[in-house]
Design an enzyme around this catalytic site. Structure first.
Site, PDB file in Angstrom:
ATOM      1  N   TYR A  33       3.082 -32.841 -16.100  1.00 40.99           N
ATOM      2  CA  TYR A  33       0.443 -33.076 -15.516  1.00 40.99           C
ATOM      3  C   TYR A  33       0.510 -34.368 -14.365  1.00 40.99           C
ATOM      4  O   TYR A  33       1.933 -34.722 -13.853  1.00 40.99           O
ATOM      5  CB  TYR A  33       0.482 -33.772 -16.592  1.00 40.99           C
ATOM      6  CG  TYR A  33       0.697 -35.068 -16.310  1.00 40.99           C
ATOM      7  CD1 TYR A  33      -0.395 -35.450 -16.809  1.00 40.99           C
ATOM      8  CD2 TYR A  33       1.631 -35.685 -17.834  1.00 40.99           C
ATOM      9  CE1 TYR A  33      -0.696 -37.651 -16.911  1.00 40.99           C
ATOM     10  CE2 TYR A  33       1.503 -37.174 -17.399  1.00 40.99           C
ATOM     11  CZ  TYR A  33       1.056 -38.071 -17.419  1.00 40.99           C
ATOM     12  OH  TYR A  33       0.123 -39.560 -17.834  1.00 40.99           O
ATOM     13  N   ARG A  52       4.707 -34.496  -6.527  1.00 47.43           N
ATOM     14  CA  ARG A  52       5.633 -34.849  -7.367  1.00 47.43           C
ATOM     15  C   ARG A  52       6.228 -34.118  -8.702  1.00 47.43           C
ATOM     16  O   ARG A  52       6.746 -33.883  -8.929  1.00 47.43           O
ATOM     17  CB  ARG A  52       5.198 -36.373  -8.016  1.00 47.43           C
ATOM     18  CG  ARG A  52       5.790 -37.087  -9.308  1.00 47.43           C
ATOM     19  CD  ARG A  52       5.179 -38.037  -9.691  1.00 47.43           C
ATOM     20  NE  ARG A  52       2.450 -37.529  -9.594  1.00 47.43           N
ATOM     21  CZ  ARG A  52       2.228 -39.202  -9.947  1.00 47.43           C
ATOM     22  NH1 ARG A  52       3.095 -40.460  -9.846  1.00 47.43           N
ATOM     23  NH2 ARG A  52       1.101 -39.049 -10.515  1.00 47.43           N
ATOM     24  N   ARG A 100       8.945 -21.045 -31.945  1.00 48.47           N
ATOM     25  CA  ARG A 100       9.598 -21.928 -31.557  1.00 48.47           C
ATOM     26  C   ARG A 100      11.291 -22.881 -32.108  1.00 48.47           C
ATOM     27  O   ARG A 100      11.944 -21.938 -32.766  1.00 48.47           O
ATOM     28  CB  ARG A 100       8.749 -22.883 -32.657  1.00 48.47           C
ATOM     29  CG  ARG A 100       9.473 -24.652 -32.654  1.00 48.47           C
ATOM     30  CD  ARG A 100       9.221 -25.425 -34.531  1.00 48.47           C
ATOM     31  NE  ARG A 100       9.306 -27.056 -33.548  1.00 48.47           N
ATOM     32  CZ  ARG A 100      10.279 -27.515 -34.364  1.00 48.47           C
ATOM     33  NH1 ARG A 100      11.331 -26.152 -34.757  1.00 48.47           N
ATOM     34  NH2 ARG A 100      10.482 -29.016 -34.188  1.00 48.47           N
ATOM     35  N   LYS A 148       7.739 -36.906 -14.641  1.00 47.41           N
ATOM     36  CA  LYS A 148       5.693 -37.233 -15.410  1.00 47.41           C
ATOM     37  C   LYS A 148       5.765 -35.934 -16.488  1.00 47.41           C
ATOM     38  O   LYS A 148       4.470 -34.594 -15.899  1.00 47.41           O
ATOM     39  CB  LYS A 148       4.283 -36.634 -13.989  1.00 47.41           C
ATOM     40  CG  LYS A 148       3.513 -37.815 -14.840  1.00 47.41           C
ATOM     41  CD  LYS A 148       2.631 -37.673 -13.309  1.00 47.41           C
ATOM     42  CE  LYS A 148       1.790 -38.355 -13.687  1.00 47.41           C
ATOM     43  NZ  LYS A 148       0.839 -39.033 -14.161  1.00 47.41           N
ATOM     44  N   LEU A 205       7.603 -44.276 -13.024  1.00 46.83           N
ATOM     45  CA  LEU A 205       7.243 -43.422 -12.288  1.00 46.83           C
ATOM     46  C   LEU A 205       6.962 -43.675 -11.637  1.00 46.83           C
ATOM     47  O   LEU A 205       6.942 -44.541 -10.479  1.00 46.83           O
ATOM     48  CB  LEU A 205       5.726 -42.919 -13.166  1.00 46.83           C
ATOM     49  CG  LEU A 205       5.112 -41.729 -12.606  1.00 46.83           C
ATOM     50  CD1 LEU A 205       5.805 -40.228 -13.180  1.00 46.83           C
ATOM     51  CD2 LEU A 205       4.059 -41.927 -12.766  1.00 46.83           C
TER      52      LEU A 205
END
Length: 285
Positions: A33, A52, A100, A148, A205
Protein backbone atom coordinates in the site's frame (compact mmCIF):
# COMPACT_ATOMS: atom_id res chain seq x y z
CA UNK A 1 -21.87 12.52 2.56
CA UNK A 2 -20.68 9.07 1.52
CA UNK A 3 -17.18 8.85 0.17
CA UNK A 4 -16.56 7.74 -3.38
CA UNK A 5 -13.99 4.95 -3.53
CA UNK A 6 -12.21 3.13 -6.33
CA UNK A 7 -12.39 -0.68 -6.54
CA UNK A 8 -10.96 -2.61 -9.47
CA UNK A 9 -11.95 -0.17 -12.19
CA UNK A 10 -15.12 1.26 -10.68
CA UNK A 11 -15.86 4.42 -8.69
CA UNK A 12 -18.32 3.38 -5.99
CA UNK A 13 -19.99 4.80 -2.88
CA UNK A 14 -18.18 3.35 0.14
CA UNK A 15 -21.23 1.26 1.11
CA UNK A 16 -20.96 -0.56 -2.23
CA UNK A 17 -17.18 -1.00 -2.20
CA UNK A 18 -16.37 -4.71 -1.85
CA UNK A 19 -13.65 -7.22 -2.64
CA UNK A 20 -13.79 -11.01 -2.75
CA UNK A 21 -13.45 -13.04 0.45
CA UNK A 22 -10.81 -14.97 -1.52
CA UNK A 23 -8.67 -11.89 -2.05
CA UNK A 24 -5.14 -12.66 -0.89
CA UNK A 25 -4.91 -9.33 0.88
CA UNK A 26 -7.67 -10.58 3.19
CA UNK A 27 -6.45 -14.18 3.49
CA UNK A 28 -2.66 -13.74 3.48
CA UNK A 29 -1.92 -10.02 3.95
CA UNK A 30 -0.45 -10.50 0.47
CA UNK A 31 -0.50 -6.88 -0.60
CA UNK A 32 1.24 -3.53 -0.51
CA UNK A 33 0.00 0.00 0.00
CA UNK A 34 0.84 3.68 -0.19
CA UNK A 35 -0.68 6.76 1.44
CA UNK A 36 -0.45 10.08 -0.37
CA UNK A 37 -1.21 13.35 1.39
CA UNK A 38 -3.49 15.94 -0.21
CA UNK A 39 -3.19 19.65 0.60
CA UNK A 40 -5.14 22.27 -1.27
CA UNK A 41 -6.52 19.54 -3.51
CA UNK A 42 -2.99 18.65 -4.68
CA UNK A 43 -0.88 15.53 -4.16
CA UNK A 44 2.27 15.68 -2.02
CA UNK A 45 5.36 13.62 -3.02
CA UNK A 46 3.33 11.56 -5.51
CA UNK A 47 6.35 10.54 -7.62
CA UNK A 48 8.13 9.24 -4.53
CA UNK A 49 5.15 7.14 -3.50
CA UNK A 50 4.89 5.64 -6.98
CA UNK A 51 8.62 4.79 -6.97
CA UNK A 52 8.25 3.01 -3.62
CA UNK A 53 5.13 1.22 -4.86
CA UNK A 54 7.09 -0.08 -7.85
CA UNK A 55 9.82 -1.32 -5.52
CA UNK A 56 7.39 -3.03 -3.14
CA UNK A 57 5.62 -4.78 -6.01
CA UNK A 58 8.95 -5.89 -7.45
CA UNK A 59 10.23 -7.26 -4.14
CA UNK A 60 7.07 -9.39 -3.81
CA UNK A 61 7.03 -10.41 -7.49
CA UNK A 62 3.57 -8.88 -7.81
CA UNK A 63 2.17 -7.46 -11.05
CA UNK A 64 1.30 -3.78 -11.23
CA UNK A 65 -2.47 -3.35 -11.52
CA UNK A 66 -2.24 -0.49 -14.03
CA UNK A 67 0.13 2.24 -15.23
CA UNK A 68 1.40 5.09 -13.07
CA UNK A 69 -0.35 7.56 -15.37
CA UNK A 70 -3.61 5.74 -14.65
CA UNK A 71 -2.91 5.79 -10.92
CA UNK A 72 -2.32 9.53 -11.05
CA UNK A 73 -5.61 9.99 -12.92
CA UNK A 74 -7.45 7.87 -10.33
CA UNK A 75 -5.97 9.89 -7.46
CA UNK A 76 -7.03 13.15 -9.10
CA UNK A 77 -10.51 11.82 -9.84
CA UNK A 78 -10.96 10.78 -6.21
CA UNK A 79 -9.88 14.25 -5.10
CA UNK A 80 -12.45 15.74 -7.47
CA UNK A 81 -15.33 13.40 -6.65
CA UNK A 82 -14.81 13.76 -2.90
CA UNK A 83 -14.05 17.50 -3.02
CA UNK A 84 -10.96 16.66 -0.98
CA UNK A 85 -9.02 19.75 0.04
CA UNK A 86 -6.91 18.28 2.83
CA UNK A 87 -6.42 14.68 3.88
CA UNK A 88 -5.10 11.38 2.58
CA UNK A 89 -5.56 8.93 -0.28
CA UNK A 90 -4.94 5.29 0.61
CA UNK A 91 -3.97 2.88 -2.20
CA UNK A 92 -3.76 -0.90 -1.82
CA UNK A 93 -2.66 -3.52 -4.33
CA UNK A 94 -3.03 -7.24 -3.62
CA UNK A 95 -2.11 -10.34 -5.59
CA UNK A 96 -5.78 -10.80 -6.38
CA UNK A 97 -8.48 -13.37 -5.62
CA UNK A 98 -7.76 -17.10 -5.84
CA UNK A 99 -8.37 -20.33 -3.93
CA UNK A 100 -6.59 -20.26 -0.58
CA UNK A 101 -3.08 -21.67 -1.05
CA UNK A 102 0.34 -20.68 0.25
CA UNK A 103 1.60 -20.93 -3.34
CA UNK A 104 1.02 -17.89 -5.50
CA UNK A 105 -2.12 -17.89 -7.71
CA UNK A 106 -1.83 -18.99 -11.35
CA UNK A 107 -0.05 -16.64 -13.73
CA UNK A 108 -2.43 -14.06 -15.12
CA UNK A 109 -4.47 -13.67 -11.93
CA UNK A 110 -5.55 -10.03 -11.90
CA UNK A 111 -4.27 -7.92 -9.00
CA UNK A 112 -6.82 -6.11 -6.87
CA UNK A 113 -6.62 -2.31 -6.68
CA UNK A 114 -8.48 -0.29 -4.06
CA UNK A 115 -8.25 3.42 -3.23
CA UNK A 116 -10.17 5.61 -0.81
CA UNK A 117 -9.92 9.08 0.66
CA UNK A 118 -9.76 10.21 4.28
CA UNK A 119 -10.42 13.88 4.92
CA UNK A 120 -8.78 15.62 7.87
CA UNK A 121 -6.31 18.31 8.91
CA UNK A 122 -2.70 17.89 7.83
CA UNK A 123 -1.06 21.29 8.16
CA UNK A 124 -2.60 22.35 11.46
CA UNK A 125 -2.57 19.64 14.10
CA UNK A 126 -2.59 19.75 17.88
CA UNK A 127 0.12 17.07 17.91
CA UNK A 128 2.46 19.44 16.08
CA UNK A 129 1.80 22.33 18.46
CA UNK A 130 2.33 20.34 21.66
CA UNK A 131 4.55 17.53 20.36
CA UNK A 132 3.92 13.83 20.95
CA UNK A 133 4.95 11.39 23.66
CA UNK A 134 6.41 8.03 22.63
CA UNK A 135 6.93 4.79 24.51
CA UNK A 136 9.45 2.15 23.50
CA UNK A 137 8.25 -1.39 22.76
CA UNK A 138 9.90 -4.51 21.32
CA UNK A 139 9.97 -4.70 17.53
CA UNK A 140 8.13 -7.91 16.66
CA UNK A 141 7.87 -7.46 12.89
CA UNK A 142 9.26 -9.60 10.08
CA UNK A 143 12.69 -8.95 8.55
CA UNK A 144 11.54 -7.12 5.38
CA UNK A 145 10.23 -3.88 6.81
CA UNK A 146 11.53 -2.04 3.75
CA UNK A 147 8.56 -3.43 1.78
CA UNK A 148 5.39 -1.44 2.51
CA UNK A 149 3.10 -4.42 2.99
CA UNK A 150 -0.36 -4.53 4.53
CA UNK A 151 1.01 -6.72 7.36
CA UNK A 152 0.32 -4.11 10.03
CA UNK A 153 -0.73 -6.17 13.06
CA UNK A 154 2.60 -5.79 14.90
CA UNK A 155 2.72 -1.98 14.48
CA UNK A 156 -0.93 -1.78 15.53
CA UNK A 157 -0.20 -3.78 18.70
CA UNK A 158 2.85 -1.60 19.33
CA UNK A 159 0.79 1.57 19.11
CA UNK A 160 -1.86 0.20 21.46
CA UNK A 161 0.82 -0.84 23.96
CA UNK A 162 2.22 2.68 23.83
CA UNK A 163 -1.24 4.19 24.38
CA UNK A 164 -1.76 1.90 27.37
CA UNK A 165 1.41 3.46 28.79
CA UNK A 166 -0.01 6.95 28.34
CA UNK A 167 1.94 7.78 25.16
CA UNK A 168 0.75 8.86 21.73
CA UNK A 169 2.85 6.44 19.70
CA UNK A 170 5.47 3.73 19.91
CA UNK A 171 9.13 3.61 18.97
CA UNK A 172 10.00 0.01 18.23
CA UNK A 173 13.29 -1.38 19.51
CA UNK A 174 15.23 -4.35 18.16
CA UNK A 175 16.84 -7.08 20.23
CA UNK A 176 20.13 -5.18 19.87
CA UNK A 177 18.70 -2.26 21.84
CA UNK A 178 18.59 0.13 18.90
CA UNK A 179 15.46 2.01 17.87
CA UNK A 180 14.17 0.95 14.46
CA UNK A 181 11.21 3.30 13.80
CA UNK A 182 7.77 4.36 14.96
CA UNK A 183 4.57 2.42 14.43
CA UNK A 184 4.00 4.28 11.15
CA UNK A 185 6.87 6.75 10.89
CA UNK A 186 10.63 7.20 10.88
CA UNK A 187 12.38 8.28 14.09
CA UNK A 188 15.00 11.00 14.67
CA UNK A 189 16.91 12.52 17.55
CA UNK A 190 18.87 15.77 17.72
CA UNK A 191 22.02 15.69 19.85
CA UNK A 192 25.11 17.87 19.88
CA UNK A 193 23.83 19.84 16.90
CA UNK A 194 23.42 16.67 14.79
CA UNK A 195 20.26 15.14 13.38
CA UNK A 196 20.50 11.36 13.80
CA UNK A 197 18.24 8.82 12.08
CA UNK A 198 18.68 5.16 11.31
CA UNK A 199 20.32 4.33 7.97
CA UNK A 200 18.31 2.69 5.20
CA UNK A 201 18.23 -1.12 5.23
CA UNK A 202 15.70 -3.94 5.37
CA UNK A 203 15.15 -3.03 9.05
CA UNK A 204 13.07 0.10 8.36
CA UNK A 205 10.66 1.49 5.83
CA UNK A 206 12.33 3.78 3.31
CA UNK A 207 10.15 6.77 4.11
CA UNK A 208 9.32 9.18 1.29
CA UNK A 209 9.10 12.08 3.75
CA UNK A 210 12.32 10.82 5.36
CA UNK A 211 14.20 11.12 2.06
CA UNK A 212 13.08 14.73 1.62
CA UNK A 213 13.82 15.70 5.23
CA UNK A 214 17.31 14.17 5.22
CA UNK A 215 18.10 16.01 1.98
CA UNK A 216 16.63 19.30 3.17
CA UNK A 217 18.47 19.08 6.50
CA UNK A 218 21.78 18.74 4.66
CA UNK A 219 20.88 21.53 2.24
CA UNK A 220 20.10 23.90 5.10
CA UNK A 221 23.48 23.26 6.71
CA UNK A 222 22.52 20.72 9.36
CA UNK A 223 24.82 17.81 10.18
CA UNK A 224 22.95 14.56 9.49
CA UNK A 225 24.15 11.17 10.74
CA UNK A 226 22.42 8.09 9.35
CA UNK A 227 23.06 5.43 11.98
CA UNK A 228 21.22 3.50 14.68
CA UNK A 229 20.71 5.07 18.11
CA UNK A 230 19.85 3.46 21.44
CA UNK A 231 16.92 4.20 23.71
CA UNK A 232 19.33 5.65 26.29
CA UNK A 233 20.84 7.94 23.66
CA UNK A 234 17.36 9.07 22.62
CA UNK A 235 16.34 9.89 26.18
CA UNK A 236 19.47 12.01 26.58
CA UNK A 237 18.92 13.88 23.30
CA UNK A 238 18.19 17.60 23.05
CA UNK A 239 15.06 16.94 21.00
CA UNK A 240 13.45 14.37 18.72
CA UNK A 241 10.88 14.11 15.96
CA UNK A 242 9.14 11.75 13.57
CA UNK A 243 8.37 11.96 9.86
CA UNK A 244 5.70 10.36 7.71
CA UNK A 245 3.43 11.22 4.79
CA UNK A 246 0.57 12.16 7.11
CA UNK A 247 2.54 13.64 10.03
CA UNK A 248 5.11 15.49 7.89
CA UNK A 249 7.58 16.47 10.65
CA UNK A 250 6.12 16.15 14.16
CA UNK A 251 8.12 16.87 17.35
CA UNK A 252 8.61 14.27 20.07
CA UNK A 253 8.68 15.78 23.57
CA UNK A 254 9.13 12.71 25.78
CA UNK A 255 10.31 9.09 25.57
CA UNK A 256 9.11 6.57 28.17
CA UNK A 257 8.08 9.47 30.37
CA UNK A 258 11.46 11.20 30.14
CA UNK A 259 11.06 14.79 28.89
CA UNK A 260 13.40 15.97 26.15
CA UNK A 261 14.85 19.42 26.71
CA UNK A 262 12.22 21.55 28.42
CA UNK A 263 9.44 19.18 27.35
CA UNK A 264 8.23 21.30 24.43
CA UNK A 265 8.83 21.00 20.66
CA UNK A 266 12.44 21.78 19.79
CA UNK A 267 13.73 24.37 17.31
CA UNK A 268 15.22 21.86 14.86
CA UNK A 269 11.96 19.95 14.54
CA UNK A 270 10.05 23.18 14.03
CA UNK A 271 12.53 24.37 11.40
CA UNK A 272 12.49 21.06 9.53
CA UNK A 273 8.70 21.08 9.41
CA UNK A 274 8.66 24.63 8.04
CA UNK A 275 11.21 23.79 5.34
CA UNK A 276 9.56 20.51 4.38
CA UNK A 277 6.04 21.97 4.18
CA UNK A 278 7.22 24.92 2.08
CA UNK A 279 8.99 22.71 -0.46
CA UNK A 280 6.25 20.08 -0.57
CA UNK A 281 3.52 22.60 -1.24
CA UNK A 282 5.62 24.21 -3.95
CA UNK A 283 6.07 20.81 -5.67
CA UNK A 284 2.56 19.44 -5.14
CA UNK A 285 0.76 18.30 -8.29
Amino acid sequence: MSRITYVNGDYLPEAEAKVSIFDRGFLMADGVYEVTTVVGGKLIDFAGHMARLRRSLGELRMDAPTSEDDLLAIHRELVRRNALEEGLIYLQVTRGAADRDFAFPPAGTKPSLVLFTQAGPVLERESVRRGIKVATVPDLRWARRDIKTVQLLAPSLAKMEAKAKGADDAWMVGEDGFVTEGSSNNAYIVAGGKVVTRHLSNAILHGITRASVVRLAAETGMNVEERPFTVAEAKAADEAFITSASAFVTPVVSIDGVALGDGSPGPIAKRMREVYVAESLARAI
